[in-house]
Design a protein around this motif. Structure first.
Motif, PDB file in Angstrom:
ATOM      1  N   VAL A  15       0.852  -1.184   0.000  1.00 43.49           N
ATOM      2  CA  VAL A  15       0.000   0.000   0.000  1.00 43.49           C
ATOM      3  C   VAL A  15       0.891   1.239   0.000  1.00 43.49           C
ATOM      4  N   ASP A  16       0.515   2.203  -0.820  1.00 41.54           N
ATOM      5  CA  ASP A  16       1.180   3.500  -0.862  1.00 41.54           C
ATOM      6  C   ASP A  16       0.466   4.363   0.175  1.00 41.54           C
ATOM      7  N   HIS A  17       1.115   4.605   1.298  1.00 41.23           N
ATOM      8  CA  HIS A  17       0.476   5.321   2.401  1.00 41.23           C
ATOM      9  C   HIS A  17       0.181   6.775   2.082  1.00 41.23           C
ATOM     10  N   ARG A  18       0.746   7.288   0.999  1.00 37.18           N
ATOM     11  CA  ARG A  18       0.476   8.678   0.643  1.00 37.18           C
ATOM     12  C   ARG A  18      -0.986   8.874   0.238  1.00 37.18           C
ATOM     13  N   ASP A  19      -1.578   7.857  -0.433  1.00 37.80           N
ATOM     14  CA  ASP A  19      -2.972   7.999  -0.858  1.00 37.80           C
ATOM     15  C   ASP A  19      -3.813   6.735  -0.648  1.00 37.80           C
ATOM     16  N   GLY A  20      -3.194   5.686  -0.090  1.00 35.86           N
ATOM     17  CA  GLY A  20      -3.922   4.455   0.195  1.00 35.86           C
ATOM     18  C   GLY A  20      -4.033   3.495  -0.969  1.00 35.86           C
ATOM     19  N   SER A  21      -3.393   3.798  -2.106  1.00 37.63           N
ATOM     20  CA  SER A  21      -3.452   2.914  -3.271  1.00 37.63           C
ATOM     21  C   SER A  21      -2.707   1.616  -2.987  1.00 37.63           C
ATOM     22  N   VAL A  22      -3.267   0.522  -3.491  1.00 33.95           N
ATOM     23  CA  VAL A  22      -2.661  -0.797  -3.333  1.00 33.95           C
ATOM     24  C   VAL A  22      -2.163  -1.250  -4.697  1.00 33.95           C
ATOM     25  N   GLY A  23      -0.971  -1.825  -4.722  1.00 31.95           N
ATOM     26  CA  GLY A  23      -0.427  -2.324  -5.974  1.00 31.95           C
ATOM     27  C   GLY A  23       0.523  -3.476  -5.750  1.00 31.95           C
ATOM     28  N   GLU A  24       0.859  -4.132  -6.859  1.00 33.41           N
ATOM     29  CA  GLU A  24       1.840  -5.213  -6.832  1.00 33.41           C
ATOM     30  C   GLU A  24       3.226  -4.594  -6.963  1.00 33.41           C
ATOM     31  N   VAL A  25       4.146  -5.051  -6.142  1.00 24.38           N
ATOM     32  CA  VAL A  25       5.518  -4.547  -6.178  1.00 24.38           C
ATOM     33  C   VAL A  25       6.206  -5.133  -7.408  1.00 24.38           C
ATOM     34  N   GLY A  40      -3.394  -4.717 -13.553  1.00 27.51           N
ATOM     35  CA  GLY A  40      -2.603  -4.062 -14.590  1.00 27.51           C
ATOM     36  C   GLY A  40      -2.824  -2.571 -14.622  1.00 27.51           C
ATOM     37  N   GLY A  41      -2.086  -1.932 -15.459  1.00 25.65           N
ATOM     38  CA  GLY A  41      -2.178  -0.483 -15.573  1.00 25.65           C
ATOM     39  C   GLY A  41      -0.811   0.141 -15.441  1.00 25.65           C
ATOM     40  N   ARG A  42      -0.810   1.432 -15.367  1.00 28.21           N
ATOM     41  CA  ARG A  42       0.427   2.192 -15.316  1.00 28.21           C
ATOM     42  C   ARG A  42       1.076   2.109 -13.942  1.00 28.21           C
ATOM     43  N   GLU A  43       2.357   1.787 -13.939  1.00 28.20           N
ATOM     44  CA  GLU A  43       3.115   1.733 -12.682  1.00 28.20           C
ATOM     45  C   GLU A  43       3.317   3.139 -12.138  1.00 28.20           C
ATOM     46  N   TRP A  44       3.498   3.204 -10.824  1.00 30.28           N
ATOM     47  CA  TRP A  44       3.864   4.470 -10.204  1.00 30.28           C
ATOM     48  C   TRP A  44       4.983   4.215  -9.213  1.00 30.28           C
ATOM     49  N   ASP A  45       5.714   5.269  -8.903  1.00 29.23           N
ATOM     50  CA  ASP A  45       6.849   5.192  -7.990  1.00 29.23           C
ATOM     51  C   ASP A  45       6.442   5.681  -6.611  1.00 29.23           C
ATOM     52  N   CYS A  46       7.006   5.031  -5.609  1.00 32.20           N
ATOM     53  CA  CYS A  46       6.685   5.365  -4.227  1.00 32.20           C
ATOM     54  C   CYS A  46       7.975   5.323  -3.405  1.00 32.20           C
ATOM     55  N   PRO A  47       8.219   6.336  -2.593  1.00 30.25           N
ATOM     56  CA  PRO A  47       9.391   6.279  -1.717  1.00 30.25           C
ATOM     57  C   PRO A  47       9.263   5.108  -0.740  1.00 30.25           C
ATOM     58  N   PRO A  48      10.358   4.404  -0.460  1.00 34.24           N
ATOM     59  CA  PRO A  48      10.291   3.251   0.447  1.00 34.24           C
ATOM     60  C   PRO A  48       9.663   3.572   1.799  1.00 34.24           C
ATOM     61  N   GLY A  49       9.838   4.776   2.303  1.00 38.75           N
ATOM     62  CA  GLY A  49       9.268   5.144   3.591  1.00 38.75           C
ATOM     63  C   GLY A  49       7.758   5.326   3.572  1.00 38.75           C
ATOM     64  N   SER A  50       7.178   5.372   2.374  1.00 39.53           N
ATOM     65  CA  SER A  50       5.726   5.562   2.244  1.00 39.53           C
ATOM     66  C   SER A  50       5.004   4.299   1.810  1.00 39.53           C
ATOM     67  N   VAL A  51       5.711   3.185   1.768  1.00 30.36           N
ATOM     68  CA  VAL A  51       5.111   1.935   1.321  1.00 30.36           C
ATOM     69  C   VAL A  51       5.081   0.950   2.484  1.00 30.36           C
ATOM     70  N   GLY A  52       4.025   0.150   2.534  1.00 25.33           N
ATOM     71  CA  GLY A  52       3.908  -0.849   3.594  1.00 25.33           C
ATOM     72  C   GLY A  52       3.129  -2.052   3.092  1.00 25.33           C
ATOM     73  N   ASP A  53       3.047  -3.065   3.914  1.00 26.86           N
ATOM     74  CA  ASP A  53       2.316  -4.272   3.541  1.00 26.86           C
ATOM     75  C   ASP A  53       0.839  -3.950   3.337  1.00 26.86           C
ATOM     76  N   ALA A  54       0.287  -4.463   2.248  1.00 32.78           N
ATOM     77  CA  ALA A  54      -1.131  -4.252   1.978  1.00 32.78           C
ATOM     78  C   ALA A  54      -1.947  -5.235   2.810  1.00 32.78           C
ATOM     79  N   PRO A  55      -3.058  -4.790   3.393  1.00 34.48           N
ATOM     80  CA  PRO A  55      -3.918  -5.696   4.145  1.00 34.48           C
ATOM     81  C   PRO A  55      -4.461  -6.792   3.215  1.00 34.48           C
TER      82      PRO A  55
END
Length: 76
Positions: A15-25, A40-55
């Motif tokens: 999960v990208d904690h900046r906006d709550g989006s969930v994606g595959e790493v 599927g869809g367009r990938e996005w970049d997330c700083p490691p400090g803003s990413v966590g395990d998705a529920p």
């Protein structure tokens, strides 16, 4: 396997904690975690400090939504 414990393993869901989006790493490039939306869809970049395990429940919900979408798009 990642050298940085803050970066989730490729192929897991996060999960990208900046906006709550969930994606595959998809990997880590230039110090950023690359995530792709479930289904599927367009990938996005997330700083490691803003990413966590998705529920797990959220991942399941999104995967079921994607499967339902695919079934509805099939010709009958």
């Amino acid at each position: 396997m990642n050298d940085d414990p803050a970066v989730p393993e490729t192929g897991t869901y996060a999960v990208d904690h900046r906006d709550g989006s969930v994606g595959e790493v998809m990997g880590c490039e230039g110090g950023l975690v690359q995530l792709r939306p479930i289904g599927g869809g367009r990938e996005w970049d997330c700083p490691p400090g803003s990413v966590g395990d998705a529920p797990a429940g959220e991942v399941l919900r999104l995967r079921v939504r994607e499967l339902n979408r695919q079934v509805q798009e099939r010709p009958r």
